[in-house]
Motif scaffolding. Structure first.
Motif, PDB file in Angstrom:
ATOM      1  N   LYS A 137       0.853  -1.190   0.000  1.00  0.00           N
ATOM      2  CA  LYS A 137       0.000   0.000   0.000  1.00  0.00           C
ATOM      3  C   LYS A 137       0.890   1.240   0.000  1.00  0.00           C
ATOM      4  O   LYS A 137       1.931   1.257   0.647  1.00  0.00           O
ATOM      5  N   SER A 192       3.497   7.474   2.459  1.00  0.00           N
ATOM      6  CA  SER A 192       3.592   6.405   3.455  1.00  0.00           C
ATOM      7  C   SER A 192       3.506   5.081   2.705  1.00  0.00           C
ATOM      8  O   SER A 192       2.598   4.882   1.898  1.00  0.00           O
ATOM      9  N   THR A 196       3.594   0.770   2.836  1.00  0.00           N
ATOM     10  CA  THR A 196       3.492  -0.492   3.553  1.00  0.00           C
ATOM     11  C   THR A 196       4.128  -1.531   2.647  1.00  0.00           C
ATOM     12  O   THR A 196       3.708  -1.697   1.496  1.00  0.00           O
ATOM     13  N   HIS A 255       8.214  -7.213   6.867  1.00  0.00           N
ATOM     14  CA  HIS A 255       7.130  -6.282   6.586  1.00  0.00           C
ATOM     15  C   HIS A 255       7.334  -5.025   7.422  1.00  0.00           C
ATOM     16  O   HIS A 255       8.042  -5.041   8.426  1.00  0.00           O
ATOM     17  N   VAL A 289       6.166  -0.433   7.726  1.00  0.00           N
ATOM     18  CA  VAL A 289       5.597   0.803   7.214  1.00  0.00           C
ATOM     19  C   VAL A 289       6.666   1.872   7.367  1.00  0.00           C
ATOM     20  O   VAL A 289       7.340   1.928   8.396  1.00  0.00           O
TER      21      VAL A 289
END
Length: 172
Positions: free
Chosen positions: A36, A46, A48, A55, A57
């Protein structure tokens, strides 16, 4: 920091490749590691990301952006600490040479990209290849942002400024 540079030639004009690249929220459609992207402000995004067990952000600031030329960014978070540049150059055949240069720090889970020899290059090469397939498949961009950014401050594109359609006749 680990540095990587990868280039791909794309069979679309520079303007088309650049315009599509400015559509950050479309990146999950063709990038495997991007889940994302939110465009918070013209110079702030931003992200993700997820790749296997990794993983996270992170926030990235666009420091400099020149339409049909280049875009420079820096990560604002400590993990993953990174910065990079993507440039767009015309090829002799009317296509585009897209080059991504990135520096990634060997910190946190994303630091695996920095410490495993060749891993960052393979990831960037793969993502660039998928961008190539995506934009060549579309044949045209799905949108564009034609503004410029200098020192993290957006500047509207000349074509974005409102100009009256009424002709100005000399008075006299």
């Amino acid at each position: 920091m680990s540095s990587v540079e990868e280039t791909v030639e794309i069979a679309v004009p520079v303007r088309t490749a650049y315009n599509q690249w400015t559509q950050f929220e479309s990146f999950p459609r063709f990038m495997r590691s991007v889940r994302k992207v939110e465009q918070i402000k013209p110079a702030l995004t931003s992200w993700t990301i997820a790749a296997g067990p990794l993983h996270g952000v992170f926030t990235a600031e666009i420091v400099e952006q020149e339409p049909d030329s280049h875009l420079v960014w820096r990560g604002l978070d400590r993990r993953p600490a990174h910065r990079g540049e993507v440039s767009f150059r015309p090829t002799a055949g009317g296509g585009t040479r897209v080059t991504v240069r990135m520096d990634v720090a060997a910190r946190g889970a994303a630091g695996v990209l920095a410490v495993v020899p060749g891993l960052a290059g393979r990831v960037v090469r793969g993502e660039l290849g998928r961008f190539k397939e995506y934009i060549e498949g579309l044949g045209q961009e799905s949108g564009a942002w034609r503004g410029a950014i200098r020192a993290g401050r957006p500047r509207r594109a000349e074509t974005d400024r409102k100009v009256s359609g009424v002709p100005c006749w000399p008075v006299g």
